[in-house]
Design a protein around this motif. Structure first.
Motif, PDB file in Angstrom:
ATOM      1  N   VAL A  44       0.842  -1.198   0.000  1.00 27.95           N
ATOM      2  CA  VAL A  44       0.000   0.000   0.000  1.00 27.95           C
ATOM      3  C   VAL A  44       0.881   1.253   0.000  1.00 27.95           C
ATOM      4  O   VAL A  44       0.583   2.234  -0.701  1.00 27.95           O
ATOM      5  CB  VAL A  44      -0.957  -0.023   1.208  1.00 27.95           C
ATOM      6  CG1 VAL A  44      -1.666   1.307   1.352  1.00 27.95           C
ATOM      7  CG2 VAL A  44      -1.960  -1.138   1.045  1.00 27.95           C
ATOM      8  N   LEU A  94       1.045   7.165  -6.368  1.00 29.41           N
ATOM      9  CA  LEU A  94       0.066   8.252  -6.355  1.00 29.41           C
ATOM     10  C   LEU A  94       0.700   9.579  -5.939  1.00 29.41           C
ATOM     11  O   LEU A  94      -0.016  10.513  -5.591  1.00 29.41           O
ATOM     12  CB  LEU A  94      -1.076   7.912  -5.402  1.00 29.41           C
ATOM     13  CG  LEU A  94      -2.017   6.817  -5.890  1.00 29.41           C
ATOM     14  CD1 LEU A  94      -2.976   6.413  -4.788  1.00 29.41           C
ATOM     15  CD2 LEU A  94      -2.797   7.315  -7.093  1.00 29.41           C
ATOM     16  N   ILE A 141       1.831   1.906  -3.413  1.00 31.02           N
ATOM     17  CA  ILE A 141       0.773   2.576  -4.178  1.00 31.02           C
ATOM     18  C   ILE A 141       0.756   4.066  -3.853  1.00 31.02           C
ATOM     19  O   ILE A 141       0.585   4.915  -4.731  1.00 31.02           O
ATOM     20  CB  ILE A 141      -0.596   1.930  -3.888  1.00 31.02           C
ATOM     21  CG1 ILE A 141      -0.571   0.462  -4.280  1.00 31.02           C
ATOM     22  CG2 ILE A 141      -1.695   2.641  -4.639  1.00 31.02           C
ATOM     23  CD1 ILE A 141      -1.873  -0.234  -4.074  1.00 31.02           C
ATOM     24  N   PHE A 142       0.973   4.392  -2.575  1.00 28.05           N
ATOM     25  CA  PHE A 142       1.041   5.809  -2.209  1.00 28.05           C
ATOM     26  C   PHE A 142       2.134   6.507  -3.007  1.00 28.05           C
ATOM     27  O   PHE A 142       1.961   7.635  -3.480  1.00 28.05           O
ATOM     28  CB  PHE A 142       1.347   5.965  -0.719  1.00 28.05           C
ATOM     29  CG  PHE A 142       0.199   5.598   0.177  1.00 28.05           C
ATOM     30  CD1 PHE A 142      -1.055   5.370  -0.347  1.00 28.05           C
ATOM     31  CD2 PHE A 142       0.379   5.494   1.541  1.00 28.05           C
ATOM     32  CE1 PHE A 142      -2.110   5.026   0.466  1.00 28.05           C
ATOM     33  CE2 PHE A 142      -0.669   5.160   2.362  1.00 28.05           C
ATOM     34  CZ  PHE A 142      -1.908   4.919   1.832  1.00 28.05           C
ATOM     35  N   ALA A 171       2.144  10.492  -3.318  1.00 31.79           N
ATOM     36  CA  ALA A 171       2.039  10.911  -1.917  1.00 31.79           C
ATOM     37  C   ALA A 171       3.265  10.372  -1.187  1.00 31.79           C
ATOM     38  O   ALA A 171       3.199   9.412  -0.424  1.00 31.79           O
ATOM     39  CB  ALA A 171       0.764  10.388  -1.292  1.00 31.79           C
TER      40      ALA A 171
END
Lengths: 321, 167, 213, 153
Positions: free
Chosen positions: B42, B49, B45-46, B51
């Protein structure tokens, strides 16, 4: 230079540093420790003053039998040394050696990255401790996890102080903002960071998790051969990482008396080795802290000092601004 | 399909796969380790994205602290090595509710977004995120720090053993 | 904590100073296989046998605490020219010392009345097989070459028996005809009396002196 | 970037978390499942930060409530990192939750010798009993319990 070539060069550079620096530090530890105890240390391997001792050790480790205990959780047991090693490799990636992007991967929030990946190392300790199916391993691992969790707090707080002073989270940015008078102003933070870093890599006098006189070898008890060598390598890379971080955050990184632009890497390396020497020196000089002393030092000394330093830094920053 | 999509697909598969293992494995400690993998994916994925700060905070807090605490608790409560048989209760209601929730949400979101594309935002620097937190959201931030403090005190109060007094 | 004086952290700094100072000094390590060690005088390495001096009196074998000396012999008749009948003589067939049993007490060297056994400082005779530690008389004879000359007499020590006798004879020629036992006892007496315990104070001195001569 | 991918991942993770909370008996495993759910929410927030619904659909949000003409896209532009800020808040809350939760779990283990949530009876007060006290009949709550096992663990 095309992008991919630059990438390859950077990665190769980091891997070379990853392989060479720990060996140099390890050899220095052999010799410094020996001379501090009135001995000579290794003298044979390689001829001149045993310079190849660690290479010989590596060959020996490769030849040894790789034993996995029957009751162990095999997959976790085998994965743990790798998990112990990789975070430090990643941390080396963002530590700047000199000005003008002389760094594996310039990262905007490199400080955060380093602290995050170094914190992952504790998972390896728990993995090896639990998967070994050995009570000494488990005890050592629990001690290690408690120690690592506890000391992470002063480590992050001290790093936050210097980041606040520099006004950036990027490691090269911190070095650029550094001024010699910070040595005085940030001295408590430096001490806290250094001590907490020592505890993070479980070096003596903070080696309670591997206290060999009571826990055999803590969470590394059941490891042999190459996997054990991985743990040892992780320890020495840990020394390099902590020394480099102390250098970059508190000692001005590549800033030296002259020639910063083209001799910066040299200043950084000299400082890193000086700090590594101090780490070895402390190991030789001090006895191991007991478990309760260890926790007390963390929570009753380091954390308050780090918090006080944070207040001081904020105050000075506001006064300057 | 762009590179970001492929990366997110792969990381998402890892996250969901490891998450499924967390809730189905019969090895207590391995569940924690699978949780590490899932949370790490996860965090990946951040990163995709953009972030970045959130990703590293995720790594620092979740993997470095939360999962370690969980593993700690597992080991302190005498986890066996190997499979344990008494971890689950009969699974039909859970399967129904859990699967219903997950798939229902997924259907809802798929219906809302279809196969549309958006531009990835600029990589978020810590500075701008900091401005946001300490500008618009400074009150929740302060409330959160009070919450953390009270959680700290509460945890100590719950777990401390006063010598001489039997609990 | 309460009796601590001085600056806080002083002890920590002292510890660091000690190790740093040690680092600047020379190491004490002996590079043994490369550099031969300097052994103190009278080091007990291995026992050498001077075969010509041995009369097969068996004293050493009998006094050995762990029975590690094996002696075999036979008698030979030696025809002496000018003698009425041939003399008998003991001939040594076997003289073995088992160094896997020997505990290096040195009693055999002490009791040998004819100076056939000597201490040699040679110590590098380890073997891969324990049975090879049984040294026969030729092997023991080879060690004789390594026996150092006896160290000089301690200038503050008691004079050796020979010197004492010679000095006495020179000082009192009138009593030369008497037996030497009387004055010798008188000389030793003051050394023995005051402790009034076991007469161990004089004996090792005397025997040590004899051994060294 | 296609926002549907992280959204679906988040939905599936949330479903797995719900399944785990309902299915697992071990309290620590329940906490792990809660972590999964929190993470799904984090992922949702971060994705929403990168791809708000209005931007994805390519039209302004319907019926602005505020008097000034503002769209969701404009709000997103004005507060570009709200989602990430909230994610940070959620992470902090998760840390606090785990701290307290694990303290409670450990205390439970000390008292009852088990952390299976099925075995915890909330209706009877059974202080200082071993785990077998929880399966004893509630009709005799005053019966002297066996030697405390939880206290010394």
């Amino acid at each position: 230079m095309p992008v991919w070539l630059e990438l390859v060069v950077r990665v190769v550079g980091v891997v070379a540093a990853f392989l060479v620096l720990p060996l140099v530090v390890g050899q220095a530890e052999h010799k410094v420790m020996a001379h501090m105890q009135g001995r000579l240390g290794p003298m044979y391997a390689g001829g001149f003053h045993g310079w190849a001792q660690l290479i010989a050790d590596g060959v020996k480790f490769v030849q040894k039998e790789d034993v996995t205990p029957r009751e162990a959780d095999r997959a976790v047991f085998r994965l743990a040394p790798v998990v112990a090693l990789v975070p430090y490799l990643l941390a080396l990636l963002v530590i700047p050696l000199g000005p003008n992007d002389l760094v594996g991967q310039p990262l905007d929030i490199g400080l955060f990255f380093v602290l995050a990946v170094v914190g992952v190392g504790v998972v390896a300790v728990l993995m090896s401790a639990w998967a070994s199916a050995n009570k000494y391993s488990l005890l050592g691992g629990l001690r290690g996890a408690a120690q690592l969790l506890g000391y992470e707090l002063p480590l992050v707080l001290a790093a936050a102080s210097v980041a606040m002073a520099a006004g950036t989270l990027s490691l090269p940015g911190i070095v650029e903002a550094w001024r010699p008078w910070w040595l005085l102003w940030q001295a408590p933070a430096m001490l806290v960071f250094f001590v907490a870093g020592l505890a993070e890599i479980r070096r003596p006098p903070f080696d309670m998790p591997v206290a060999d006189s009571e826990l055999v070898f803590g969470y590394m008890t059941e490891y042999t051969g190459l996997r054990f060598a991985f743990f040892l390598l992780a320890e020495y890379v840990g020394i390099v990482v902590i020394a480099a971080l102390t250098t970059v955050l508190f000692l001005g990184g590549w800033q030296g008396p002259f020639g910063d632009a083209y001799l910066g890497w040299l200043w950084t390396l000299i400082k890193v080795f000086l700090v590594s020497f101090v780490i070895i020196w402390l190991r030789v000089s001090y006895p191991r802290l007991r478990e309760d002393q260890l926790q007390r030092l963390c929570w009753l000394v380091l954390v308050p000092v780090a918090l006080g330093q944070l207040v001081l830094t904020a105050g000075v920053r506001l006064a300057i601004a | 399909m762009t590179t970001a999509d492929v990366l997110m697909l792969a990381l998402g598969a890892v996250a969901v796969g490891a998450g499924a293992l967390v809730v189905t494995t019969r090895h207590l400690v391995r569940a924690g380790l699978y949780l590490v993998v899932s949370l790490g994916a996860v965090a990946g994925i951040f990163l995709v994205l953009t972030a970045e700060l959130v990703a590293w905070v995720q790594l620092l807090i979740y993997v470095g602290a939360v999962v370690v605490l969980l593993l700690f608790a597992v080991m302190l409560t005498r986890a066996p090595i190997g499979a344990a048989d008494d971890l689950d209760r009969p699974g039909w209601p859970a399967t129904l509710v859990g699967g219903g929730t997950g798939l229902g949400l997924a259907v809802l979101l798929v219906d809302a977004y279809r196969w549309s594309t958006v531009e990835l935002p600029e990589p978020g620097t810590a500075e701008r995120l900091g401005t946001e937190i300490f500008g618009s959201w400074v009150l929740p931030f302060e409330v959160l720090s009070v919450l953390l403090l009270s959680a700290l005190v509460g945890a100590i109060a719950v777990s401390v053993r006063i010598p001489g007094r039997r609990r | 904590m309460s009796e601590r004086t001085g600056l806080p952290g002083e002890g920590l700094a002292k510890g660091l100073a000690v190790t740093l100072r040690t680092m600047t000094r020379r190491a004490h390590t002996q590079q043994y296989p490369d550099v031969a060690p300097e052994l103190p005088p009278r080091s007990r390495g291995v026992i050498a046998l001077l075969e010509e001096n041995c009369t097969v009196c068996m004293l050493c074998a009998r006094e050995c605490p762990d029975w590690c000396i094996y002696i075999d012999s036979h008698k030979e008749e030696v025809a002496m020219p000018g003698a009425a009948r041939p003399r008998q003589r003991n001939v040594l067939d076997r003289f073995d010392i088992d160094f896997s049993l020997c505990m290096y007490c040195g009693i055999c060297v002490e009791v040998c009345p004819f100076d056939a056994l000597y201490w040699s400082p040679e110590f590098e005779y380890a073997e891969y097989d324990i049975r090879d530690l049984l040294h026969d008389k030729t092997r023991l004879g080879q060690w004789v070459a390594t026996v150092p000359p006896p160290p000089a007499h301690d200038p503050n020590g008691e004079p050796s028996k020979e010197e004492a006798t010679a000095a006495r004879k020179a000082a009192a020629p009138a009593t030369a005809g008497q037996r030497g036992a009387g004055p010798e006892v008188r000389i030793r007496r003051p050394a023995r009396r005051p402790p009034a315990g076991p007469g161990s104070a004089g004996n090792p001195e005397a025997s040590g002196g004899r051994e060294s001569t | 970037m296609r926002p549907v991918i992280p959204y679906v991942v988040a939905a599936l993770l949330f479903g797995l978390g719900v399944y785990g909370v309902l299915r697992r008996r071990n309290a620590v495993l329940v906490l792990m499942s809660v972590e999964l759910m929190l993470n799904a929410v984090n992922l949702l927030l971060v994705t929403a930060n990168a791809a708000p619904l209005a931007t994805a659909l390519g039209r302004p949000a319907p019926a602005p409530v505020a008097p000034e003409p503002s769209s969701a896209a404009e709000t997103a532009a004005a507060l570009p990192y709200t989602g990430q800020a909230f994610t940070l808040f959620v992470i902090v809350i998760a840390a606090a939750e785990v701290g307290v939760g694990l303290a409670i779990v450990l205390q439970l283990y000390r008292l009852r010798g088990t952390i299976a949530v099925d075995d915890v009876r909330l209706d009877t007060h059974t202080p200082d009993r071993g785990p077998q006290a929880t399966v004893a009949s509630p009709a005799s709550p005053a019966a002297p319990g066996p030697a405390t096992r939880g206290a010394e663990t």
